[in-house]
Design a protein around this motif. Structure first.
Motif, mmCIF file in Angstrom:
data_model
loop_
_atom_site.group_PDB
_atom_site.id
_atom_site.type_symbol
_atom_site.label_atom_id
_atom_site.label_comp_id
_atom_site.label_asym_id
_atom_site.label_seq_id
_atom_site.Cartn_x
_atom_site.Cartn_y
_atom_site.Cartn_z
ATOM 1 N N TRP A 204 0.724 -1.051 0.020
ATOM 2 C CA TRP A 204 0.016 0.188 -0.094
ATOM 3 C C TRP A 204 0.749 1.294 0.035
ATOM 4 O O TRP A 204 1.799 1.228 0.599
ATOM 5 N N SER A 208 -3.743 3.448 -0.955
ATOM 6 C CA SER A 208 -4.296 2.700 -2.038
ATOM 7 C C SER A 208 -3.256 1.525 -2.117
ATOM 8 O O SER A 208 -2.113 1.524 -2.001
ATOM 9 N N ALA A 247 -0.908 8.206 -9.216
ATOM 10 C CA ALA A 247 -1.411 7.540 -10.550
ATOM 11 C C ALA A 247 -0.550 7.278 -11.581
ATOM 12 O O ALA A 247 0.358 8.440 -12.056
ATOM 13 N N GLN A 256 -4.217 2.516 -9.559
ATOM 14 C CA GLN A 256 -4.630 3.141 -8.338
ATOM 15 C C GLN A 256 -3.664 4.422 -8.225
ATOM 16 O O GLN A 256 -2.666 4.577 -8.877
ATOM 17 N N ILE A 602 -7.313 9.090 -12.793
ATOM 18 C CA ILE A 602 -7.414 8.125 -12.365
ATOM 19 C C ILE A 602 -8.619 7.409 -13.118
ATOM 20 O O ILE A 602 -9.726 7.559 -12.993
ATOM 21 N N GLN A 604 -9.611 2.954 -12.810
ATOM 22 C CA GLN A 604 -9.201 1.619 -12.324
ATOM 23 C C GLN A 604 -10.290 0.804 -12.345
ATOM 24 O O GLN A 604 -11.093 0.818 -11.419
ATOM 25 N N GLN A 606 -12.362 -2.489 -11.408
ATOM 26 C CA GLN A 606 -12.267 -3.312 -10.271
ATOM 27 C C GLN A 606 -12.902 -4.678 -10.512
ATOM 28 O O GLN A 606 -14.072 -4.877 -11.013
ATOM 29 N N GLU A 619 -13.054 2.470 -10.540
ATOM 30 C CA GLU A 619 -12.767 3.622 -9.415
ATOM 31 C C GLU A 619 -12.227 4.602 -10.511
ATOM 32 O O GLU A 619 -11.515 4.333 -11.438
ATOM 33 N N GLN A 648 -11.298 10.309 -5.320
ATOM 34 C CA GLN A 648 -11.664 9.080 -5.652
ATOM 35 C C GLN A 648 -13.308 8.907 -5.929
ATOM 36 O O GLN A 648 -13.777 9.392 -4.832
ATOM 37 N N LEU A 651 -14.693 3.904 -4.448
ATOM 38 C CA LEU A 651 -13.272 3.502 -3.865
ATOM 39 C C LEU A 651 -13.865 2.338 -3.123
ATOM 40 O O LEU A 651 -14.811 2.319 -2.335
#
Length: 818
Positions: A204, A208, A247, A256, A602, A604, A606, A619, A648, A651
């Motif tokens: 992390w 994130s 990012a 992320q 950003i 992303q 998921q 995201e 974001q 999330l």
């Protein structure tokens, strides 16, 4: 033969001055080199131990009062011989360079090194851009790097890069015996390692999870739930790891806002070099490593490198054992003076015994907290999470007459796992009788096939009388994942543990049967066109503008056939023409300091699911960064300070619920913000003194201002350093480090299945190291980790369990360089 043209601005960056701290300007390179003064003719007193040639040359320049110029490519991977006594400079240089295949030319007080190979390599003090994603760190002895390309694919110095980048160099890995990617991440500023169980880890940064991995710049995705070997990667084959904070959607397509990892493999050396190392440590930890490379032809136009490592280690956890086999080979050839072709492969197998699945129970049946010994292993003796990873890759580069480079990179990766698992992490044991524990159990198998291509063109161009840079490219990847799960057994199975206090792993293994109760099949396609322009309107100002137009298609089907019924869960996520922008600016305040700002989007998609087994929406958001960077001693020392914010929507936040298939359920949260700042310094403070240190403060909050993702500490401090003693004690290198993180907490279920808060307090970890250079070629290094034997949880709440960090441990490594 014709030679690739080198722009004057790049020429200046390729020349390293090792005895003068001044910065050479592109328009005055030759004048600066020829102004050194009167040459030394008399003998000088020298005391330079055997070490990397780059480090030895820096020390030679200081002691002899000479300026030594060289290309990093010429000296990388080369070891020097020891020099001691009153010697003429030329005599000392002859000894330092003996057997290296490197020659030198002296002009006054300036020494220029050149590789004695083909016409391409005789360019000596210049580096052809595009030969890699950054400056090679192997053999430099440094805790920093010269070039970073992982953000925009433009080869920029750390100071020229408008984002925070932490580079874990080869020297750091060797100094502190960082043999696994987990080890490296534990030392990396701003990165938190959450150990889920014996085989899985989550990384992390800035609130994130780090799911974007790159290998030599080729994107790959980490799925923590179904481990495929990425978090068990052996570091023997890598030159460095670049950790790009913020990012990185410009090159990866999705990502992320925390960070991305770029693992950059070792390259063949231009002269024959290598090493053999043997190590032994606590808990029967044994390791061997061989690394050899060099030219395969007399001309040096074909080069190779082979690396292998084998590790067999037990653990602080009873009965646990892990065996790792790693092989890596690469060939590169100068097809023409302007064309480079390389092909290689890497291979890794990990075979554990008595694997844990999650950690230990957190509560007893009376509500009191458990306090197991760190040696307690919840894994059954038959539990094992075997993983493998195979990669084949090829690269073709060509430099045009106008100094533009064309590059094509192809990559094929196969990974998989075979995991019959049993772990005593469930239930709420009685604090007196030990009854009430439950064995987590299940069998999972799967594999992933991924094919990737990346092609781009980069180089300089002129506009309004000034030189600028640009890169334009296209990359795409396709991955297919298949997985099976088994938990309905032909014969009845009782997972109840009679007494957790007498647990020794001896527990019957279920009859898994031949029918899979869960089948997963997924395909992920990502592709995109990207471009970046770096404009230089003035000498002091650089403006970077880029964008990616991305297509994303993720299709999956999950078939469940168990005692709970038969159902099929299809899902499909398709996004086309998603624009991911990137903007950056860097302004040089003076010769040492620059200020910068950057912005990126950003995006992303998921694969996480909510309590109804529905995948979460992609995201999306924005990421901002503002900071100042410093560069000192011709780039031998780099420093940075940054403030950042990411915004974001959608999330993913972990809940205490599970999905219908038994996985952790997540919920989607909009309007979240992560804000913070971080400071970092890395490189050589004084001759022989290397250091990397960083402090990070980051907090994530929802739209109502409440803290979320509280398993990430809001404060994280890392400092690791080494110092080679001077004078008669210069055979010794001493060092150590300290790591601090503030408290973390999460919501878990107590014995009444009510949600309660569980906290791991703040703590420090301290490590020590020392190395003794026994001869010119032989050294011995001792590493002592967790000196004060701190007991702590490295992760909390994963399936309502906790996982302990490693106790105090020792590692002795002997190494023979040749």
């Amino acid at each position: 033969m014709s030679r690739p043209r080198i722009s004057r601005s790049r020429l200046a960056k390729a020349i390293h001055s090792v005895s003068s701290p001044r910065r050479l300007l592109p328009g005055a390179v030759l004048a600066a080199l020829l102004s050194a003064g009167v040459a030394h003719a008399d003998p000088v007193k020298l005391d330079i131990p055997a070490q990397s040639l780059a480090s030895a040359l820096r020390e030679f320049g200081k002691q002899a009062g000479l300026e030594v110029l060289y290309s990093p490519d010429v000296v990388k991977g080369v070891k020097s011989r020891a020099v001691s006594g009153s010697l003429e400079p030329e005599e000392a240089l002859d000894t330092l360079l003996q057997g290296s295949g490197i020659s030198y030319h002296r002009d006054g007080n300036t020494i220029t090194l050149s590789a004695v190979t083909s016409d391409l390599l005789q360019m000596g003090a210049v580096t052809i851009e595009g030969r890699g994603l950054g400056a090679t760190t192997d053999g430099t002895g440094s805790y920093t790097t010269g070039l970073v390309s992982s953000i925009t694919k433009l080869p920029l110095t750390p100071r020229e890069t408008p984002q925070t980048v932490s580079v874990m160099t080869r020297q750091q890995m060797d100094d502190f015996a960082l043999n696994s990617i987990d080890d490296v991440m534990k030392h990396t500023p701003g990165v938190t390692v959450q150990k889920l169980d014996s085989e899985r880890s989550a990384y992390w940064a800035r609130g994130s999870q780090i799911t974007n991995f790159q290998y030599d710049g080729i994107p790959s995705y980490l799925d923590t739930a179904y481990a495929d070997g990425k978090t068990l990667s052996d570091m023997a084959i890598y030159d460095r790891i670049e950790v790009i904070k913020g990012a990185t959607g410009l090159l990866t397509g999705s990502g992320q806002p925390g960070a991305a990892l770029n693992l950059i493999r070792k390259r063949p050396t231009r002269s024959f070099a290598g090493h053999v190392s043997l190590g032994a440590g606590s808990w029967d930890n044994y390791r061997g490593e061989l690394d050899v490379g060099g030219p395969l032809t007399d001309e040096g136009n074909i080069r190779g490198r082979f690396v292998t490592a084998y590790q067999d280690k037990n653990s602080y956890m009873d009965r646990y054992e892990q065996k790792n086999s790693t092989y890596y080979g690469i060939l590169e050839a100068d097809l023409t003076p302007s064309t480079l072709f390389s092909i290689g492969m890497d291979y890794q197998d990990t075979t554990p015994t008595a694997s844990s699945w999650a950690g230990v129970p957190l509560f007893y049946s009376d509500g009191s907290k458990t306090d197991f010994s760190r040696s307690f292993n919840p894994g059954a003796n038959w539990s094992s999470w075997e993983q493998y990873n195979r990669t084949v890759f090829a690269t073709l580069e060509h430099t045009l007459e106008n100094n533009w480079t064309l590059k094509l990179h192809l990559n094929h990766q196969e990974s998989g796992y075979h995991a019959p698992l049993g772990s005593a992490g469930g239930g709420y044991p009685d604090p007196v009788t030990g009854e009430g524990g439950i064995l987590f159990h299940g069998k999972y198998t799967g594999d992933t096939r991924r094919d990737s291509v990346d092609m781009y063109a980069s180089g300089p161009f002129e506009l309004f009388g000034r030189e600028h840079e640009a890169v334009f490219g296209y990359n795409a990847s396709r991955s297919v994942t298949k997985g099976n799960g088994y938990w309905d057994y032909p014969t009845p199975y009782d997972p109840s543990i009679p007494n957790i206090f007498t647990w020794n792993g001896k527990f019957p293994e279920p009859d898994w049967g031949s029918k899979a109760n869960l089948k997963n099949y997924s395909q992920l396609h990502q592709s995109g066109y990207y471009g970046t322009v770096r404009l230089k309107p003035t000498d002091d100002l650089a403006l970077i503008a880029g964008a990616r137009v991305a297509d994303y298609h993720d299709s999956a089907e999950q078939i469940s056939d168990s005692q709970y019924g038969y159902y099929v869960t299809p899902q499909s996520t398709r996004k086309s023409g998603v624009v991911v922008p990137y903007l950056g600016a860097v302004y040089d305040l003076n010769d040492n300091y620059s200020v910068y700002a950057s912005y990126t989007g950003i995006f992303q998609p998921q694969q996480l699911r909510d309590v109804n087994d529905k995948p979460l929406d992609p995201e999306e958001g924005k990421s901002y960064e503002l900071g100042v960077k410093g560069e000192f001693y011709d780039g031998l020392l780099n420093a940075s300070f940054a403030v950042f914010e990411s915004q974001q929507d959608s999330l993913a936040v972990e809940t205490t619920n599970v999905t219908p298939s038994g996985g952790i359920a997540y919920e989607s949260v909009d309007g979240t913000k992560t804000r913070g700042f971080e400071a970092e310094v890395s490189g050589e403070l004084l001759p022989g003194w290397q250091l990397q240190a960083g402090y990070t403060h980051a907090v994530s909050r929802d739209k109502d201002g409440h803290r979320i993702r509280t398993l990430n500490p809001d404060q994280l401090f890392r400092l690791y350093t080494t110092y080679q003693l001077p004078g008669e004690l210069n055979q010794f290198t001493v060092g150590g480090g300290a790591s601090y993180q503030s408290k973390i907490w999460t919501n878990v279920s107590d014995q009444n299945y009510e949600t309660v808060k569980y906290t791991q307090g703040s703590y420090w970890l301290v490590d020590l190291m020392t190395r003794y250079q026994i001869t010119d070629n032989l050294s011995a290094t001792v590493n002592l980790n967790n000196v004060f034997d701190k007991k702590y949880f490295s992760n909390l709440g994963f399936y309502n369990t906790g996982y302990y960090g490693e106790p105090r441990n020792l590692m002795l490594t002997t190494r023979w360089d040749f």
